[in-house]
Motif scaffolding. Structure first.
Motif, mmCIF file in Angstrom:
data_model
loop_
_atom_site.group_PDB
_atom_site.id
_atom_site.type_symbol
_atom_site.label_atom_id
_atom_site.label_comp_id
_atom_site.label_asym_id
_atom_site.label_seq_id
_atom_site.Cartn_x
_atom_site.Cartn_y
_atom_site.Cartn_z
ATOM 1 N N ASP A 1 -0.932 -15.959 -3.668
ATOM 2 C CA ASP A 1 -2.398 -15.903 -3.575
ATOM 3 C C ASP A 1 -2.878 -15.922 -2.132
ATOM 4 O O ASP A 1 -3.978 -15.467 -1.837
ATOM 5 C CB ASP A 1 -3.022 -17.103 -4.301
ATOM 6 C CG ASP A 1 -2.804 -17.001 -5.794
ATOM 7 O OD1 ASP A 1 -2.624 -15.865 -6.284
ATOM 8 O OD2 ASP A 1 -2.794 -18.054 -6.460
ATOM 9 N N GLU A 2 -2.054 -16.468 -1.254
ATOM 10 C CA GLU A 2 -2.513 -16.617 0.126
ATOM 11 C C GLU A 2 -2.136 -15.383 0.950
ATOM 12 O O GLU A 2 -1.028 -15.276 1.468
ATOM 13 C CB GLU A 2 -1.917 -17.876 0.724
ATOM 14 C CG GLU A 2 -2.478 -19.136 0.086
ATOM 15 C CD GLU A 2 -1.758 -20.377 0.529
ATOM 16 O OE1 GLU A 2 -1.361 -20.449 1.708
ATOM 17 O OE2 GLU A 2 -1.577 -21.258 -0.318
ATOM 18 N N CYS A 3 -3.089 -14.456 0.971
ATOM 19 C CA CYS A 3 -2.837 -13.183 1.656
ATOM 20 C C CYS A 3 -3.972 -12.852 2.613
ATOM 21 O O CYS A 3 -5.118 -13.212 2.357
ATOM 22 C CB CYS A 3 -2.784 -12.040 0.646
ATOM 23 S SG CYS A 3 -1.355 -12.063 -0.396
ATOM 24 N N TYR A 4 -3.637 -12.157 3.671
ATOM 25 C CA TYR A 4 -4.668 -11.497 4.463
ATOM 26 C C TYR A 4 -4.920 -10.163 3.767
ATOM 27 O O TYR A 4 -3.966 -9.510 3.331
ATOM 28 C CB TYR A 4 -4.193 -11.253 5.888
ATOM 29 C CG TYR A 4 -3.772 -12.504 6.607
ATOM 30 C CD1 TYR A 4 -4.692 -13.523 6.863
ATOM 31 C CD2 TYR A 4 -2.460 -12.673 7.034
ATOM 32 C CE1 TYR A 4 -4.306 -14.680 7.517
ATOM 33 C CE2 TYR A 4 -2.070 -13.831 7.696
ATOM 34 C CZ TYR A 4 -2.999 -14.828 7.931
ATOM 35 O OH TYR A 4 -2.616 -15.965 8.567
ATOM 36 N N THR A 5 -6.170 -9.761 3.648
ATOM 37 C CA THR A 5 -6.462 -8.482 2.989
ATOM 38 C C THR A 5 -7.401 -7.644 3.851
ATOM 39 O O THR A 5 -8.199 -8.187 4.620
ATOM 40 C CB THR A 5 -7.131 -8.683 1.602
ATOM 41 O OG1 THR A 5 -8.400 -9.291 1.802
ATOM 42 C CG2 THR A 5 -6.290 -9.552 0.693
ATOM 43 N N THR A 6 -7.275 -6.339 3.688
ATOM 44 C CA THR A 6 -8.172 -5.428 4.416
ATOM 45 C C THR A 6 -8.339 -4.140 3.618
ATOM 46 O O THR A 6 -7.439 -3.752 2.878
ATOM 47 C CB THR A 6 -7.618 -5.148 5.844
ATOM 48 O OG1 THR A 6 -8.632 -4.524 6.621
ATOM 49 C CG2 THR A 6 -6.378 -4.262 5.821
ATOM 50 N N GLU A 7 -9.500 -3.512 3.762
ATOM 51 C CA GLU A 7 -9.779 -2.251 3.070
ATOM 52 C C GLU A 7 -9.410 -1.074 3.974
ATOM 53 O O GLU A 7 -9.795 -1.058 5.144
ATOM 54 C CB GLU A 7 -11.271 -2.134 2.733
ATOM 55 C CG GLU A 7 -11.739 -3.011 1.602
ATOM 56 C CD GLU A 7 -11.033 -2.734 0.293
ATOM 57 O OE1 GLU A 7 -10.969 -1.560 -0.117
ATOM 58 O OE2 GLU A 7 -10.522 -3.704 -0.318
ATOM 59 N N ILE A 8 -8.694 -0.111 3.414
ATOM 60 C CA ILE A 8 -8.290 1.065 4.203
ATOM 61 C C ILE A 8 -8.636 2.336 3.428
ATOM 62 O O ILE A 8 -8.385 2.411 2.230
ATOM 63 C CB ILE A 8 -6.770 1.020 4.499
ATOM 64 C CG1 ILE A 8 -6.452 -0.187 5.392
ATOM 65 C CG2 ILE A 8 -6.298 2.309 5.165
ATOM 66 C CD1 ILE A 8 -4.975 -0.381 5.683
ATOM 67 N N HIS A 9 -9.197 3.301 4.142
ATOM 68 C CA HIS A 9 -9.447 4.608 3.523
ATOM 69 C C HIS A 9 -8.292 5.540 3.886
ATOM 70 O O HIS A 9 -7.961 5.693 5.057
ATOM 71 C CB HIS A 9 -10.777 5.196 4.002
ATOM 72 C CG HIS A 9 -11.080 6.507 3.345
ATOM 73 N ND1 HIS A 9 -11.651 6.590 2.092
ATOM 74 C CD2 HIS A 9 -10.842 7.778 3.742
ATOM 75 C CE1 HIS A 9 -11.767 7.866 1.758
ATOM 76 N NE2 HIS A 9 -11.282 8.611 2.738
ATOM 77 N N SER A 10 -7.671 6.131 2.873
ATOM 78 C CA SER A 10 -6.505 6.986 3.113
ATOM 79 C C SER A 10 -6.925 8.413 3.474
ATOM 80 O O SER A 10 -7.660 9.057 2.723
ATOM 81 C CB SER A 10 -5.617 7.000 1.875
ATOM 82 O OG SER A 10 -4.697 8.068 1.966
ATOM 83 N N PHE A 11 -6.418 8.909 4.606
ATOM 84 C CA PHE A 11 -6.739 10.273 5.040
ATOM 85 C C PHE A 11 -6.101 11.303 4.114
ATOM 86 O O PHE A 11 -6.741 12.270 3.711
ATOM 87 C CB PHE A 11 -6.246 10.493 6.480
ATOM 88 C CG PHE A 11 -6.434 11.901 6.954
ATOM 89 C CD1 PHE A 11 -7.687 12.332 7.347
ATOM 90 C CD2 PHE A 11 -5.372 12.798 6.985
ATOM 91 C CE1 PHE A 11 -7.875 13.644 7.763
ATOM 92 C CE2 PHE A 11 -5.558 14.106 7.401
ATOM 93 C CZ PHE A 11 -6.809 14.529 7.795
ATOM 94 N N THR A 12 -4.844 11.093 3.751
ATOM 95 C CA THR A 12 -4.140 12.110 2.958
ATOM 96 C C THR A 12 -4.524 12.058 1.479
ATOM 97 O O THR A 12 -4.538 13.073 0.800
ATOM 98 C CB THR A 12 -2.610 11.973 3.099
ATOM 99 O OG1 THR A 12 -2.261 10.602 3.034
ATOM 100 C CG2 THR A 12 -2.114 12.574 4.391
ATOM 101 N N LYS A 13 -4.844 10.855 0.970
ATOM 102 C CA LYS A 13 -5.169 10.746 -0.461
ATOM 103 C C LYS A 13 -6.672 10.832 -0.729
ATOM 104 O O LYS A 13 -7.095 11.127 -1.836
ATOM 105 C CB LYS A 13 -4.626 9.429 -1.027
ATOM 106 C CG LYS A 13 -3.113 9.342 -1.009
ATOM 107 C CD LYS A 13 -2.612 8.305 -2.020
ATOM 108 C CE LYS A 13 -1.130 8.098 -1.897
ATOM 109 N NZ LYS A 13 -0.774 7.235 -0.775
ATOM 110 N N GLY A 14 -7.476 10.542 0.295
ATOM 111 C CA GLY A 14 -8.929 10.635 0.135
ATOM 112 C C GLY A 14 -9.540 9.469 -0.629
ATOM 113 O O GLY A 14 -10.707 9.518 -1.000
#
Ligand code: 5GP
Length: 189
Positions: free
Chosen positions: A89-102
């Motif tokens: 449960d103890e995670c660092y998280t971040t949102e990423i937009h994928s260039f190849t998958k869109g």
């Protein structure tokens, strides 16, 4: 890096949407000897010897990051894109937009695997718009790790990621910088 540029010219294919396909040695089939040479080149360019960890994002960052980690004899940690019962449960998280998958995804890194003050190098295969690297920087900064350098195998300099990442002030080294993929032709900077 001459060796990498030669392989790109020999085996790379330009796909619609400014995508360079290098599946025969970098993204699908992996040439370990080339990766070993790339890792040595990163070490030479960064000029740092004392590092604790190499960080990347799965999937295609793993092979180059592993090679760099092996070169330094330190662990490599990758951000996970898929949830798994083994991920705590103890995670660092971040949102990423994928260039190849869109699409966008959440990348997670177990907070026990990256510690405050860790001296880290961030490694990825491609730099396009810089979203993957921005996410990786975010994960490292959440942990209060010290980012000593960012290493990229192939930077597409005509996209905005290079400028974005250089503005952060972290040292960025790209082994091959592509100026253009127009007319299905690879032109280096
Ligand atoms: P960015 O987040 O910088 O926009 O894109 C970087 C990520 O997208 C890389 O980790 C890589 O997996 C993928 N990527 C971006 N451009 C290309 C490309 O031209 N070819 C390949 N094979 N992958 C790319």
């Amino acid at each position: 890096m001459k060796l990498l540029k030669e392989r790109i010219l020999e085996e790379g294919r330009v796909l619609p949407g400014n995508i360079l396909k290098v599946d025969s040695f970098l993204n699908h089939r992996v040439d370990p000897l080339l990766f070993q040479e790339m890792a040595k080149e990163f070490r030479k360019r960064f000029g740092v010897e004392e590092i604790d960890k190499v960080l990347t994002i799965e999937v295609s960052g793993i092979a180059p990051a592993y090679a760099v980690a092996l070169e330094y004899g330190v662990p490599m940690v990758f951000g996970k894109k898929t949830d798994s019962k083994t991920l705590g449960d103890e995670c660092y998280t971040t949102e990423i937009h994928s260039f190849t998958k869109g699409n966008s995804y959440t990348a997670k890194m177990d907070s026990h695997l990256l510690n405050e003050g860790d001296r880290v190098l961030l490694i990825d295969d491609f730099l396009a718009n810089g979203r993957a690297l921005t996410g990786l920087i975010d994960l490292a900064e959440q942990a209060n790790a010290e980012i000593l350098g960012i290493g990229i195998c192939i930077e597409k300099s005509f996209q905005k990621g290079g400028d974005l990442i250089r503005k952060t002030g972290y040292p960025l080294e790209s082994l091959a910088r592509i100026k253009s993929l127009e007319n299905e032709t690879v032109e280096f900077l």
